[in-house]
Design a protein around this motif. Structure first.
Motif, PDB file in Angstrom:
ATOM      1  N   UNK A  45       0.829  -1.195   0.000  1.00 12.59           N
ATOM      2  CA  UNK A  45       0.000   0.000   0.000  1.00 12.59           C
ATOM      3  C   UNK A  45       0.872   1.257   0.000  1.00 12.59           C
ATOM      4  N   UNK A  46       1.975   1.212   0.746  1.00 15.95           N
ATOM      5  CA  UNK A  46       2.916   2.332   0.761  1.00 15.95           C
ATOM      6  C   UNK A  46       3.497   2.557  -0.630  1.00 15.95           C
ATOM      7  N   UNK A  47       3.898   1.480  -1.282  1.00 14.73           N
ATOM      8  CA  UNK A  47       4.460   1.586  -2.632  1.00 14.73           C
ATOM      9  C   UNK A  47       3.438   2.199  -3.594  1.00 14.73           C
ATOM     10  N   UNK A  98      18.112  16.283   6.622  1.00 17.12           N
ATOM     11  CA  UNK A  98      17.518  14.943   6.563  1.00 17.12           C
ATOM     12  C   UNK A  98      16.594  14.758   7.768  1.00 17.12           C
ATOM     13  N   UNK A  99      15.325  14.497   7.487  1.00 14.69           N
ATOM     14  CA  UNK A  99      14.339  14.277   8.543  1.00 14.69           C
ATOM     15  C   UNK A  99      14.138  12.780   8.766  1.00 14.69           C
ATOM     16  N   UNK A 100      14.057  12.381  10.033  1.00 14.89           N
ATOM     17  CA  UNK A 100      13.907  10.963  10.387  1.00 14.89           C
ATOM     18  C   UNK A 100      12.730  10.807  11.339  1.00 14.89           C
ATOM     19  N   UNK A 101      11.773   9.970  10.955  1.00 11.90           N
ATOM     20  CA  UNK A 101      10.594   9.747  11.787  1.00 11.90           C
ATOM     21  C   UNK A 101      10.235   8.267  11.807  1.00 11.90           C
ATOM     22  N   UNK A 102       9.443   7.897  12.804  1.00 12.78           N
ATOM     23  CA  UNK A 102       9.007   6.511  12.957  1.00 12.78           C
ATOM     24  C   UNK A 102       7.489   6.429  12.874  1.00 12.78           C
ATOM     25  N   UNK A 103       6.998   5.415  12.191  1.00 11.04           N
ATOM     26  CA  UNK A 103       5.568   5.127  12.142  1.00 11.04           C
ATOM     27  C   UNK A 103       5.324   3.858  12.953  1.00 11.04           C
ATOM     28  N   UNK A 104       4.352   3.914  13.836  1.00  7.74           N
ATOM     29  CA  UNK A 104       4.073   2.778  14.723  1.00  7.74           C
ATOM     30  C   UNK A 104       2.673   2.228  14.430  1.00  7.74           C
ATOM     31  N   UNK A 105       2.569   1.237  13.540  1.00  6.46           N
ATOM     32  CA  UNK A 105       1.252   0.651  13.258  1.00  6.46           C
ATOM     33  C   UNK A 105       0.746  -0.165  14.451  1.00  6.46           C
ATOM     34  N   UNK A 106      -0.563  -0.210  14.554  1.00  3.09           N
ATOM     35  CA  UNK A 106      -1.198  -1.073  15.544  1.00  3.09           C
ATOM     36  C   UNK A 106      -1.715  -2.322  14.869  1.00  3.09           C
ATOM     37  N   UNK A 107      -2.981  -2.686  15.156  1.00  7.33           N
ATOM     38  CA  UNK A 107      -3.578  -3.886  14.573  1.00  7.33           C
ATOM     39  C   UNK A 107      -4.133  -3.531  13.206  1.00  7.33           C
ATOM     40  N   UNK A 108      -3.435  -3.926  12.155  1.00 13.25           N
ATOM     41  CA  UNK A 108      -3.795  -3.568  10.786  1.00 13.25           C
ATOM     42  C   UNK A 108      -4.336  -4.793  10.056  1.00 13.25           C
ATOM     43  N   UNK A 109      -5.420  -4.617   9.320  1.00 13.63           N
ATOM     44  CA  UNK A 109      -6.007  -5.710   8.548  1.00 13.63           C
ATOM     45  C   UNK A 109      -5.109  -6.045   7.363  1.00 13.63           C
ATOM     46  N   UNK A 110      -4.560  -7.237   7.343  1.00 13.41           N
ATOM     47  CA  UNK A 110      -3.634  -7.689   6.314  1.00 13.41           C
ATOM     48  C   UNK A 110      -3.985  -9.134   5.947  1.00 13.41           C
ATOM     49  N   UNK A 168      -6.426  -0.120   8.234  1.00 19.33           N
ATOM     50  CA  UNK A 168      -6.198  -0.581   6.876  1.00 19.33           C
ATOM     51  C   UNK A 168      -4.782  -0.201   6.453  1.00 19.33           C
ATOM     52  N   UNK A 169      -4.167  -1.004   5.560  1.00 21.01           N
ATOM     53  CA  UNK A 169      -2.828  -0.644   5.089  1.00 21.01           C
ATOM     54  C   UNK A 169      -2.746   0.790   4.577  1.00 21.01           C
ATOM     55  N   UNK A 170      -3.808   1.271   3.959  1.00 24.22           N
ATOM     56  CA  UNK A 170      -3.812   2.644   3.443  1.00 24.22           C
ATOM     57  C   UNK A 170      -3.674   3.673   4.557  1.00 24.22           C
ATOM     58  N   UNK A 171      -4.132   3.332   5.776  1.00 26.31           N
ATOM     59  CA  UNK A 171      -4.001   4.255   6.892  1.00 26.31           C
ATOM     60  C   UNK A 171      -2.525   4.514   7.196  1.00 26.31           C
ATOM     61  N   UNK A 172      -1.720   3.481   7.105  1.00 24.32           N
ATOM     62  CA  UNK A 172      -0.277   3.614   7.332  1.00 24.32           C
ATOM     63  C   UNK A 172       0.384   4.308   6.151  1.00 24.32           C
TER      64      UNK A 172
END
Length: 257
Positions: free
Chosen positions: A25-27, A187-199, A224-228
């Protein structure tokens, strides 16, 4: 929006079924944003499969699929070299979600299982962050974005996932430290923390279990993957130009506090 000439490096590892839907979904989101996407995976077949779902339009996009073992410095450095040879520039955005899970309760967890998860999840994130940053600085680029995909498990822990939780907590600490050091290079560096995602993985979970998790989420649904993917797109865009060192939870409010 990402610049049409932007190169986005998205990394995944085929053995992490739960992340498969997220990464693809990210791609797709970055491709729609106009970026040239490089899909890197330890499995050539898996990388090409992801590549096949990306849209190639008339805006100059040139997507690619490459192999990499993120736990190997040599493999990571070769990946960055190949990207620069093909696109004449290092990736301006790197989304690192490569990782594995080897779940077991703490009292039974083997040392090798602990080490292997940290080699891929934490050391892999370090090697990628370092290699991409070095390439951007050497190129004279005035900006770049590194997005490391962690997990809410790295903050709250989880039964049977001491190794995974430790590795994802390390990814968050690594990213915050990198943000402090690399900000002067743009250069900006950040983290994404997914929870319970439907996959595809959650599709195999009994409905009664899914219903229980949904009931725990304040927003009343699984992610949903799109949320991430939407959050990654935001962090890669100029709309987040003053955000670095942040950890964004994509959990629907699960585990607040």
């Amino acid at each position: 929006m990402i610049s049409l000439c932007g190169i986005v490096l998205v990394l995944r590892r085929v053995s992490v079924i739960s992340l498969c839907g997220i990464v693809r979904s990210v791609c797709q989101r970055f491709a729609r944003d106009g970026a040239s996407v490089v899909v890197a995976d330890i499995s050539e077949d898996s990388a090409n499969e992801t590549l096949g779902i990306l849209s190639h339009d008339l805006q100059g996009q040139e997507h690619a699929a490459l192999c990499v073992d993120v736990s190997s410095r040599q493999s990571v450095e070769q990946l960055i070299t190949l990207i620069q040879l093909q696109y004449f520039h290092p990736p301006c955005v790197c989304v690192s979600s490569a990782g594995i899970t080897l779940d077991e309760f703490l009292l039974k967890l083997e040392e090798e299982a602990f080490d292997r998860v940290l080699r891929v999840n934490l050391k892999g994130s370090f090697l990628l962050t370092q290699a991409v940053s070095r390439a951007l600085v050497a190129s004279g680029s005035s900006k770049g974005v590194i997005i490391n995909v962690g997990s809410i498990v790295g903050k709250v822990g989880n039964l049977g996932q001491a190794n995974y939780a430790a590795s994802k907590a390390g990814v968050e600490g690594l990213t915050k430290s990198a943000a402090k050091e690399l900000g002067r290079f743009g250069i900006r560096c950040n983290t994404v923390l997914p929870g319970f995602i439907a996959t595809p993985m959650t599709a195999k979970v009994p409905k009664r279990v899914l219903d229980k998790f949904e009931g725990m989420v304040p927003l009343g649904r699984l992610g949903e993957p799109a949320d991430v993917a939407d959050v990654c797109s935001f962090l890669a865009s100029d709309e987040s130009r003053y955000i670095t060192g942040a950890s964004i939870e994509v959990t629907g409010g699960l585990f607040m506090g």
